[in-house]
Design a protein around this motif. Structure first.
Motif, PDB file in Angstrom:
ATOM      1  N   UNK A  55       1.842   7.238  -3.622  1.00 52.92           N
ATOM      2  CA  UNK A  55       0.998   6.396  -4.172  1.00 52.92           C
ATOM      3  C   UNK A  55       0.517   5.125  -3.373  1.00 52.92           C
ATOM      4  N   UNK A  56      -0.751   5.042  -3.226  1.00 57.85           N
ATOM      5  CA  UNK A  56      -1.091   3.854  -2.801  1.00 57.85           C
ATOM      6  C   UNK A  56      -1.392   2.854  -3.677  1.00 57.85           C
ATOM      7  N   UNK A  57      -0.948   1.409  -3.506  1.00 51.79           N
ATOM      8  CA  UNK A  57      -1.338   0.628  -4.633  1.00 51.79           C
ATOM      9  C   UNK A  57      -2.232  -0.321  -4.051  1.00 51.79           C
ATOM     10  N   UNK A  58      -3.359  -0.387  -4.866  1.00 49.81           N
ATOM     11  CA  UNK A  58      -4.495  -1.312  -4.403  1.00 49.81           C
ATOM     12  C   UNK A  58      -4.755  -2.449  -5.158  1.00 49.81           C
ATOM     13  N   UNK A  59      -5.158  -3.622  -4.552  1.00 44.23           N
ATOM     14  CA  UNK A  59      -5.489  -4.550  -5.446  1.00 44.23           C
ATOM     15  C   UNK A  59      -6.990  -5.155  -4.701  1.00 44.23           C
ATOM     16  N   UNK A  60      -7.772  -5.531  -5.512  1.00 46.13           N
ATOM     17  CA  UNK A  60      -9.137  -6.083  -5.213  1.00 46.13           C
ATOM     18  C   UNK A  60      -9.009  -7.666  -5.041  1.00 46.13           C
ATOM     19  N   UNK A  61      -9.132  -8.343  -3.997  1.00 44.50           N
ATOM     20  CA  UNK A  61      -9.016  -9.647  -3.770  1.00 44.50           C
ATOM     21  C   UNK A  61     -10.391 -10.296  -4.104  1.00 44.50           C
ATOM     22  N   UNK A  62     -10.303 -11.672  -4.358  1.00 45.53           N
ATOM     23  CA  UNK A  62     -11.364 -12.566  -4.491  1.00 45.53           C
ATOM     24  C   UNK A  62     -12.284 -12.417  -3.566  1.00 45.53           C
ATOM     25  N   UNK A  63     -11.895 -12.210  -2.400  1.00 48.62           N
ATOM     26  CA  UNK A  63     -12.940 -12.468  -1.097  1.00 48.62           C
ATOM     27  C   UNK A  63     -13.687 -10.981  -1.005  1.00 48.62           C
ATOM     28  N   UNK A  64     -13.355  -9.987  -1.806  1.00 49.60           N
ATOM     29  CA  UNK A  64     -14.168  -8.618  -1.899  1.00 49.60           C
ATOM     30  C   UNK A  64     -13.258  -7.717  -1.024  1.00 49.60           C
ATOM     31  N   UNK A  65     -12.051  -8.183  -0.429  1.00 51.94           N
ATOM     32  CA  UNK A  65     -11.401  -7.087   0.402  1.00 51.94           C
ATOM     33  C   UNK A  65     -10.420  -6.359  -0.565  1.00 51.94           C
ATOM     34  N   UNK A  66      -9.843  -5.167  -0.010  1.00 48.05           N
ATOM     35  CA  UNK A  66      -8.662  -4.557  -0.539  1.00 48.05           C
ATOM     36  C   UNK A  66      -7.550  -4.639   0.131  1.00 48.05           C
ATOM     37  N   UNK A  67      -6.448  -4.846  -0.576  1.00 52.08           N
ATOM     38  CA  UNK A  67      -5.241  -4.994  -0.085  1.00 52.08           C
ATOM     39  C   UNK A  67      -4.258  -3.783  -0.596  1.00 52.08           C
ATOM     40  N   UNK A  68      -3.516  -3.265   0.320  1.00 50.27           N
ATOM     41  CA  UNK A  68      -2.349  -2.348   0.070  1.00 50.27           C
ATOM     42  C   UNK A  68      -1.148  -3.034  -0.332  1.00 50.27           C
ATOM     43  N   UNK A  69      -0.662  -3.044  -1.634  1.00 48.05           N
ATOM     44  CA  UNK A  69       0.541  -3.824  -2.283  1.00 48.05           C
ATOM     45  C   UNK A  69       1.661  -3.125  -1.872  1.00 48.05           C
ATOM     46  N   UNK A  70       2.744  -3.720  -1.554  1.00 48.38           N
ATOM     47  CA  UNK A  70       4.141  -3.247  -1.313  1.00 48.38           C
ATOM     48  C   UNK A  70       4.802  -3.147  -2.781  1.00 48.38           C
ATOM     49  N   UNK A  71       6.136  -2.640  -2.738  1.00 50.35           N
ATOM     50  CA  UNK A  71       7.007  -2.594  -3.756  1.00 50.35           C
ATOM     51  C   UNK A  71       7.364  -3.764  -4.341  1.00 50.35           C
ATOM     52  N   UNK A  72       7.594  -4.878  -3.626  1.00 49.13           N
ATOM     53  CA  UNK A  72       7.707  -6.201  -4.062  1.00 49.13           C
ATOM     54  C   UNK A  72       6.761  -7.004  -4.698  1.00 49.13           C
ATOM     55  N   UNK A  73       5.551  -6.508  -4.755  1.00 50.07           N
ATOM     56  CA  UNK A  73       4.256  -6.999  -5.360  1.00 50.07           C
ATOM     57  C   UNK A  73       4.066  -6.383  -6.725  1.00 50.07           C
ATOM     58  N   UNK A  74       4.285  -7.413  -7.728  1.00 43.67           N
ATOM     59  CA  UNK A  74       4.064  -6.827  -9.105  1.00 43.67           C
ATOM     60  C   UNK A  74       2.819  -7.777  -9.879  1.00 43.67           C
ATOM     61  N   UNK A  75       1.867  -7.848  -9.016  1.00 45.40           N
ATOM     62  CA  UNK A  75       0.536  -8.404  -9.788  1.00 45.40           C
ATOM     63  C   UNK A  75       0.287  -7.219 -10.748  1.00 45.40           C
ATOM     64  N   UNK A  76      -0.143  -7.656 -11.938  1.00 43.47           N
ATOM     65  CA  UNK A  76      -0.446  -7.032 -13.122  1.00 43.47           C
ATOM     66  C   UNK A  76      -1.871  -6.084 -12.873  1.00 43.47           C
ATOM     67  N   UNK A  77      -2.709  -6.874 -11.768  1.00 46.37           N
ATOM     68  CA  UNK A  77      -3.938  -6.277 -11.513  1.00 46.37           C
ATOM     69  C   UNK A  77      -3.993  -5.095 -10.568  1.00 46.37           C
ATOM     70  N   UNK A  78      -2.803  -4.833 -10.022  1.00 45.50           N
ATOM     71  CA  UNK A  78      -2.863  -3.804  -9.028  1.00 45.50           C
ATOM     72  C   UNK A  78      -3.092  -2.344  -9.603  1.00 45.50           C
ATOM     73  N   UNK A  79      -3.739  -1.336  -8.904  1.00 44.82           N
ATOM     74  CA  UNK A  79      -4.013   0.046  -9.462  1.00 44.82           C
ATOM     75  C   UNK A  79      -3.514   0.861  -8.278  1.00 44.82           C
TER      76      UNK A  79
END
Length: 355
Positions: A280-304
């Motif tokens: 799986x690739x875990x993505x998060x849309x940042x406020x500046x309009x860029x896309x971040x690839x999250x690591x396993x340590x990132x538990x942001x509830x908005x990640x997809x």
């Protein structure tokens, strides 16, 4: 002592799954290096990990799994046996209830089949620009199903309505839609599902310039180009109403450079689930309009999380330079849309992360 990598290989649990079960207090490593944070497991924990794999496959809740593992090595197995019996009883009751509901649904379907008209009627003659048809088929072919249990999805829908042709494919986990202009058909809407092998033959005939001729006669469909033709029977099935699944262009979108984003996916962090599960690739849309690839340590509830292979396929089928990635809630599909043609898009279902 086993390292987390050795534990993953021998148990069938992915490294990320082992980290999750540690954080959840289900399978805690015997020792964690205070400097590096590296996890180490005792030999007897391998059996517990293998038990955990079986319990998760059986759908046991984590709260019960925690108690099973805590009691697994004890002399008194009464609690473990009672938990297994209770879970099996819940599964049997759930299966019985599901059978009752499915029987009621089948009865409703039997009634509806007698009153609902089919769009698989009528003869069609239309002309399509060959490069347009080729581009449309390239944009959707990757999403066609190969599941023999769902033959109605084992091809590409040709949806002909006036001077437009929509082609659609889905395998339940992803869907792709594209359109091409058409002339010569001014009758009612007609839909046919063309088998994947015949779609591939049609795509091969669409490599040239100028128009190609598409004909639907009774149960056969034919594409003619330059004195050659590809013909065969279309599938005797109706296709789902794809229009109900199409998202409207959303405000939460990012414009990505396809080549750079592909490289980031291929080399960036991957969430590896249990044995046999896709990466799986875990993505998060940042406020500046860029896309971040999250690591396993990132538990942001908005990640997809999405299937990485499916996302790479969608990038290949999309525009060669830039695409919009559109995000909704973490449980909503991701859409990939061409900036110059918002009617051509791919939709990817999200994947629930462990826990």
């Amino acid at each position: 002592m086993r390292s987390i990598g050795e534990m993953a290989r021998e148990s069938g649990l992915g490294v990320s799954a082992l980290r999750f079960y540690d954080r959840a207090g289900v399978l805690v490593p015997a020792w964690v290096d205070p400097v590096s944070g590296y996890r180490w497991y005792e030999p007897e924990q391998l059996e517990e990990a293998r038990v955990l794999v079986r319990l998760r496959r059986a759908g046991m809740p984590l709260a019960d799994i925690r108690l099973v593992l805590a009691s697994w090595s004890g002399a008194d197995t009464d609690l473990v046996r009672k938990l297994l019996t209770a879970h099996l009883r819940r599964l049997e009751q759930g299966l019985s209830a599901a059978r009752d509901e499915f029987s009621a649904l089948r009865a409703l379907l039997d009634h509806r089949e007698n009153i609902m008209p089919s769009l698989r009627t009528g003869n069609v003659r239309l002309f399509i620009d060959a490069p347009e048809l080729a581009a449309a088929l390239d944009a959707v072919r990757f999403a066609a199903s190969s599941d023999p249990e769902l033959p109605m999805l084992g091809g590409v829908l040709f949806d002909m309505d006036g001077e437009s042709l929509h082609v659609v494919a889905t395998d339940r986990y992803r869907m792709a839609v594209a359109q091409a202009g058409a002339i010569g058909h001014d009758g009612s809407r007609v839909q046919v599902v063309i088998p994947s092998a015949l779609v591939d033959a049609m795509r091969a005939l669409s490599d040239g310039e100028g128009p190609v001729r598409l004909s639907v006669d009774d149960d056969r469909v034919t594409l003619e180009a330059g004195g050659r033709q590809a013909a065969g029977q279309y599938l005797d099935h109706d296709f789902p109403d794809y229009r109900r699944l199409l998202p409207t262009p959303g405000e939460r979108r990012a414009l990505v450079e396809v080549a750079a984003f592909r490289k980031a996916l291929e080399t960036g962090p991957v969430h590896a689930g249990e044995a046999g599960a896709p990466d799986l690739s875990v993505l998060r849309l940042e406020n500046d309009g860029t896309v971040t690839l999250c690591t396993d340590s990132d538990d942001d509830p908005n990640r997809i999380a999405v299937n990485r292979e499916f996302l790479l396929d969608a990038l290949t089928a999309g525009a060669p330079d830039r695409l919009f990635l559109e995000f909704g809630a973490p449980t909503a599909p991701i859409a990939l849309r061409r900036p110059d043609d918002e009617g051509t898009l791919s939709i990817l279902m999200p994947v629930r992360l462990d826990g």
